[in-house]
Write a protein that holds these residues in place. Structure first.
Motif, mmCIF file in Angstrom:
data_model
loop_
_atom_site.group_PDB
_atom_site.id
_atom_site.type_symbol
_atom_site.label_atom_id
_atom_site.label_comp_id
_atom_site.label_asym_id
_atom_site.label_seq_id
_atom_site.Cartn_x
_atom_site.Cartn_y
_atom_site.Cartn_z
ATOM 1 N N ASN A 11 48.800 31.953 48.569
ATOM 2 C CA ASN A 11 48.479 33.552 48.526
ATOM 3 C C ASN A 11 48.127 34.078 47.120
ATOM 4 O OD1 ASN A 11 48.968 36.342 48.459
ATOM 5 N ND2 ASN A 11 50.916 36.039 49.818
ATOM 6 N N PHE A 12 46.818 33.918 47.034
ATOM 7 C CA PHE A 12 45.876 33.923 45.623
ATOM 8 C C PHE A 12 46.489 35.391 45.222
ATOM 9 C CE2 PHE A 12 42.846 32.835 42.510
ATOM 10 C CZ PHE A 12 42.447 33.819 42.096
ATOM 11 N N GLY A 13 45.964 36.448 45.827
ATOM 12 C CA GLY A 13 46.255 37.827 45.193
ATOM 13 C C GLY A 13 47.767 38.056 44.905
ATOM 14 N N GLU A 14 48.724 37.599 45.446
ATOM 15 C CA GLU A 14 50.182 37.876 45.015
ATOM 16 C C GLU A 14 50.504 36.874 43.837
ATOM 17 O OE1 GLU A 14 51.185 40.574 47.850
ATOM 18 O OE2 GLU A 14 52.513 39.991 46.275
ATOM 19 N N TRP A 15 49.875 35.705 43.917
ATOM 20 C CA TRP A 15 49.952 34.880 42.892
ATOM 21 C C TRP A 15 49.374 35.235 41.487
ATOM 22 C CZ3 TRP A 15 45.780 32.757 40.129
ATOM 23 C CH2 TRP A 15 46.060 31.887 39.091
ATOM 24 N N TYR A 16 48.281 35.834 41.467
ATOM 25 C CA TYR A 16 47.664 36.424 40.432
ATOM 26 C C TYR A 16 48.577 37.379 39.839
ATOM 27 C CZ TYR A 16 44.014 38.918 37.672
ATOM 28 O OH TYR A 16 43.375 39.394 36.613
ATOM 29 N N GLY A 33 45.998 51.904 39.616
ATOM 30 C CA GLY A 33 44.722 51.323 39.042
ATOM 31 C C GLY A 33 44.537 51.296 37.517
ATOM 32 N N CYS A 34 45.877 51.709 37.039
ATOM 33 C CA CYS A 34 45.906 51.687 35.449
ATOM 34 C C CYS A 34 47.047 50.600 35.033
ATOM 35 C CB CYS A 34 46.124 53.125 35.052
ATOM 36 S SG CYS A 34 44.803 54.094 35.101
ATOM 37 N N TYR A 35 46.831 49.971 34.163
ATOM 38 C CA TYR A 35 47.558 48.768 33.725
ATOM 39 C C TYR A 35 47.801 48.763 32.248
ATOM 40 C CZ TYR A 35 45.912 47.212 38.218
ATOM 41 O OH TYR A 35 45.680 47.341 39.603
ATOM 42 N N ILE A 36 49.069 48.369 31.809
ATOM 43 C CA ILE A 36 49.250 48.218 30.238
ATOM 44 C C ILE A 36 48.935 46.936 29.957
ATOM 45 C CG2 ILE A 36 51.125 48.146 28.583
ATOM 46 C CD1 ILE A 36 52.715 50.031 30.660
ATOM 47 N N LEU A 37 47.996 46.699 28.753
ATOM 48 C CA LEU A 37 47.714 45.386 28.201
ATOM 49 C C LEU A 37 48.635 45.255 27.099
ATOM 50 C CD1 LEU A 37 43.861 45.848 27.669
ATOM 51 C CD2 LEU A 37 44.921 45.027 29.544
ATOM 52 N N PHE A 143 37.974 53.068 44.432
ATOM 53 C CA PHE A 143 38.920 53.230 45.397
ATOM 54 C C PHE A 143 39.251 51.739 46.118
ATOM 55 C CE2 PHE A 143 39.726 57.815 45.555
ATOM 56 C CZ PHE A 143 38.670 58.414 44.996
ATOM 57 N N SER A 144 38.187 51.114 45.930
ATOM 58 C CA SER A 144 38.743 49.607 46.533
ATOM 59 C C SER A 144 39.865 48.912 45.454
ATOM 60 C CB SER A 144 37.575 48.729 46.570
ATOM 61 O OG SER A 144 36.825 48.740 45.274
ATOM 62 N N ASN A 145 40.382 48.080 46.167
ATOM 63 C CA ASN A 145 41.726 47.462 45.657
ATOM 64 C C ASN A 145 41.514 47.091 44.358
ATOM 65 O OD1 ASN A 145 39.596 45.767 46.727
ATOM 66 N ND2 ASN A 145 41.171 43.878 46.674
ATOM 67 N N PRO A 146 42.609 47.891 43.499
ATOM 68 C CA PRO A 146 42.684 47.699 42.004
ATOM 69 C C PRO A 146 43.460 46.487 41.760
ATOM 70 C CG PRO A 146 44.259 49.432 42.803
ATOM 71 C CD PRO A 146 43.475 48.869 44.036
ATOM 72 N N THR A 147 42.877 45.651 40.766
ATOM 73 C CA THR A 147 43.318 44.371 40.383
ATOM 74 C C THR A 147 43.452 44.341 38.943
ATOM 75 O OG1 THR A 147 42.136 43.427 42.434
ATOM 76 C CG2 THR A 147 43.119 41.683 40.706
ATOM 77 N N PRO A 148 44.551 43.955 38.297
ATOM 78 C CA PRO A 148 44.620 43.930 36.715
ATOM 79 C C PRO A 148 43.367 43.010 36.186
ATOM 80 C CG PRO A 148 46.593 43.580 37.792
ATOM 81 C CD PRO A 148 45.618 43.437 38.804
ATOM 82 N N PHE A 149 42.776 43.607 35.170
ATOM 83 C CA PHE A 149 41.591 43.069 34.652
ATOM 84 C C PHE A 149 40.358 43.230 35.436
ATOM 85 C CE2 PHE A 149 44.289 41.736 31.175
ATOM 86 C CZ PHE A 149 45.034 41.014 31.451
ATOM 87 N N ILE A 150 40.469 42.866 36.639
ATOM 88 C CA ILE A 150 39.177 42.671 37.335
ATOM 89 C C ILE A 150 38.593 43.923 37.924
ATOM 90 C CG2 ILE A 150 38.263 41.643 39.663
ATOM 91 C CD1 ILE A 150 38.951 39.446 37.409
ATOM 92 N N ARG A 151 39.521 44.959 38.548
ATOM 93 C CA ARG A 151 39.037 46.106 38.873
ATOM 94 C C ARG A 151 40.265 47.322 38.619
ATOM 95 N NH1 ARG A 151 37.948 45.233 43.557
ATOM 96 N NH2 ARG A 151 35.915 44.479 43.296
ATOM 97 N N SER A 152 39.890 48.013 37.386
ATOM 98 C CA SER A 152 40.784 49.014 37.085
ATOM 99 C C SER A 152 40.361 50.207 36.762
ATOM 100 C CB SER A 152 41.823 48.455 35.771
ATOM 101 O OG SER A 152 40.605 48.220 34.792
ATOM 102 N N TRP A 481 23.886 33.393 46.822
ATOM 103 C CA TRP A 481 24.598 34.606 47.701
ATOM 104 C C TRP A 481 26.035 34.152 47.667
ATOM 105 C CZ3 TRP A 481 21.488 38.144 50.664
ATOM 106 C CH2 TRP A 481 20.149 37.880 50.514
ATOM 107 N N GLY A 482 26.777 35.190 48.161
ATOM 108 C CA GLY A 482 28.153 35.195 48.352
ATOM 109 C C GLY A 482 29.068 36.392 48.707
ATOM 110 N N ARG A 483 30.361 36.247 49.011
ATOM 111 C CA ARG A 483 31.041 37.532 48.842
ATOM 112 C C ARG A 483 31.625 37.570 47.613
ATOM 113 N NH1 ARG A 483 33.073 35.216 53.995
ATOM 114 N NH2 ARG A 483 32.376 36.438 55.745
ATOM 115 N N SER A 484 31.817 38.930 47.122
ATOM 116 C CA SER A 484 32.009 38.998 45.526
ATOM 117 C C SER A 484 33.141 39.995 45.332
ATOM 118 C CB SER A 484 30.851 39.402 45.101
ATOM 119 O OG SER A 484 30.516 40.838 45.258
ATOM 120 N N TYR A 485 33.659 40.219 44.300
ATOM 121 C CA TYR A 485 34.705 41.075 43.747
ATOM 122 C C TYR A 485 33.978 42.249 43.530
ATOM 123 C CZ TYR A 485 38.230 37.726 43.412
ATOM 124 O OH TYR A 485 39.129 36.788 43.634
#
Ligand SMILES: O=C(C[C@H]1NCCC[C@H]1O)Cn1cnc2c(c1=O)CCCC2
Ligand SMILES: [Mg+2]
Length: 485
Positions: A11-16, A33-37, A143-152, A481-485
């Motif tokens: 479960n990569f997402g939960e693991w991360y 979508g906001c995180y504390i560093l 709006f797409s799924n916020p992820t710490p560091f990757i998309r905030s 080519w590929g799927r991406s973040y």
């Protein structure tokens, strides 16, 4: 307990999410979508900055700081620059109880903030090249799924904005900066990346061409744009009237670049190296490279053990190694081992009665768990060798895993099969935009569509007559080519 409740492979997402919190890198914040560093990740950002900032200063690029706020007029100035992005722009509409006459945008990037002043400051050829950078935050209401560091919705980055008299100078700088981004990933974060050029569809709409370093996350089979270096051509110069009188007294427009890397770099590193014990830090970016843990034994010489630990930390620190000790008496050695493994510290040193008696220490590697006994006299040399070896090993393992995910295809059927196998696909392409649009349409699904990641500068042989995998037209280049973040 201390351990993770999710496995990376399951479960990569939960693991991360669990790793970044348990390693004390991130604290979730009450605004989505906001995180504390926290310091554990801020230290990584600072180490990357301590590499990059001196490097751009060597290139005569100067730091500056422009305001956070953008007036609406300039933001809308460059049509294709903003149209696709408008929904992401955050606006200030009030101060206290009163509405603002005119809403003010919060910078999502600073081209439109800076370039009116580039126009003012650049008058003659002696004002060129103008090369500025700023370290700041930007806001994009994604709006797409916020992820710490990757998309905030807010992130830290540097954004470089340079102006030259000639295209040749701009072209050269684009690649010089891209090489610095490759070094950030491959030499510091131990993450392999591919340098290449973005397609017309994927490039920065306001620019002439976009180059990038592309990373890949084997567990999700998704590519991720690691950093970008754009040649803007003269598009913004035309829009913002950034011209100058050249040596021949003629009016000429400048050639511009803009380039950025962000805190996303940290998320990529976590995703690539992390394991089921938590974060795994490459030594180059570890704020603590060695953690020294006393292993007292009931009647053994406890003070001697603590003194040996302090001496070990001091000896390593004096040699420029970032070492610390964990003397807390409310946690067992075993608890400490798990704790510092979760935080990804590259090397642990244990000192118990036997080690003391034998004038040695026991080192344990975070990357492969190997245990090594080191004579105290050889401490600095051996620890330095181990840290270098860990750095190289993390890169080699990540590169081998990434290379295993690369699949060369020649036909649509092979492409679809590889996509479903979560591969990074290298395919011959006709480089036509509507063909890329067609591939997106044909691969649309809840996993997201396939897109081009980049056309690698390092092009494999393209035999005469090779057909595009998607259109059957003559292929002109190999493209990832590929799927991406
Ligand atoms: O930001 C860039 C281009 C450029 N900006 C400066 C640094 C390099 C590079 O990222 C692209 N871009 C991405 N996202 C957005 C915008 C945008 O211009 C503008 C509006 C909101 C969202
Ligand atoms: Mg975006």
């Amino acid at each position: 307990g201390l351990g993770l409740t999710h496995r990376k492979a399951e479960n990569f997402g939960e693991w991360y999410s669990e790793v970044v919190v348990n390693a004390e890198m991130i604290e979730y914040y009450d605004i989505s979508g906001c995180y504390i560093l926290r310091p554990w990740s801020m230290a990584i950002w600072e180490i990357l900055q301590e590499f990059f900032d001196p490097e751009i200063k060597k290139m005569k690029i100067k730091n500056c700081y422009f305001p956070l706020f953008v007036s609406p007029g300039v933001l809308q100035k460059e049509k294709d620059h903003v149209e696709g992005f408008a929904p992401e722009v955050a606006w200030v509409t009030k101060s206290g109880e009163s509405e603002l006459e005119i809403p003010i945008a919060i910078r999502p990037t600073s081209e439109t903030v800076m370039y009116p002043y580039y126009s003012k400051w650049i008058r003659g050829h002696r004002d060129l090249p103008l090369k500025l950078n700023q370290w700041c935050n930007v806001v994009r209401w994604e709006f797409s799924n916020p992820t710490p560091f990757i998309r905030s919705r807010e992130f830290l980055w540097q954004e470089g904005h340079t102006a030259f008299a000639t295209k040749e100078e701009a072209d050269a700088e684009v690649l010089d900066i891209l090489e610095l981004y490759r070094r950030i990933y491959e030499e510091y974060l131990a993450v392999p990346v591919i340098k290449g050029k973005k397609s017309e569809m994927e490039k920065f709409a306001g620019g002439l061409y976009t180059t990038s370093v592309e990373a890949f996350v084997p567990n999700t089979g998704r590519g991720i744009q690691g950093a970008t270096s754009h040649c803007l051509g003269q598009n913004f110069a035309k829009m913002f009237e950034i011209n100058y009188e050249n040596e021949k007294g003629e009016k000429a427009m400048v050639w511009q670049n803009s380039w950025a890397y962000s805190t996303r770099t940290i998320g990529v590193m976590v995703m690539v190296h992390g394991d089921d014990k938590g974060l795994v830090l490459p030594p180059k970016v570890a704020s603590v490279q060695v953690i020294v843990i006393p292993v007292p034994y009931k009647d053994a010489d406890t003070q001697g053990i603590f003194d040996a630990c302090s001496a070990t930390v001091n000896t390593l620190s004096e040699a420029g190694i970032r070492a610390d000790s964990d003397f807390r008496d409310n946690y067992s050695p075993g608890w400490k081992y798990s704790h510092w493994e979760m935080k990804g510290v590259p090397l642990r040193i244990e000192i118990g009665p036997k080690d003391l008696a034998n004038k040695q220490v026991r080192a344990v590697r975070r990357d492969n768990g190997a245990k090594i006994d080191i004579a105290s006299d050889d401490l600095v040399v051996e620890i330095k060798k181990l840290l270098d070896n860990i750095q190289q090993n993390l890169f080699d393992v990540a590169k081998q895993k990434r290379d295993e995910c690369i699949q060369v295809v020649h036909s649509w059927d092979e492409f679809v099969k590889a996509l479903n196998q979560r591969k990074m696909i290298l395919a011959p392409w006709c480089d036509e935009e509507e063909v890329e649009a067609d591939v997106k349409a044909r691969t649309k699904g809840e996993m997201g569509a396939a897109k081009t990641l980049c056309s690698p500068f390092d092009q494999p042989e393209l035999p005469e007559g090779t057909k595009c995998f998607a259109s059957g037209k003559p292929a002109t280049k190999w493209t990832y080519w590929g799927r991406s973040y």
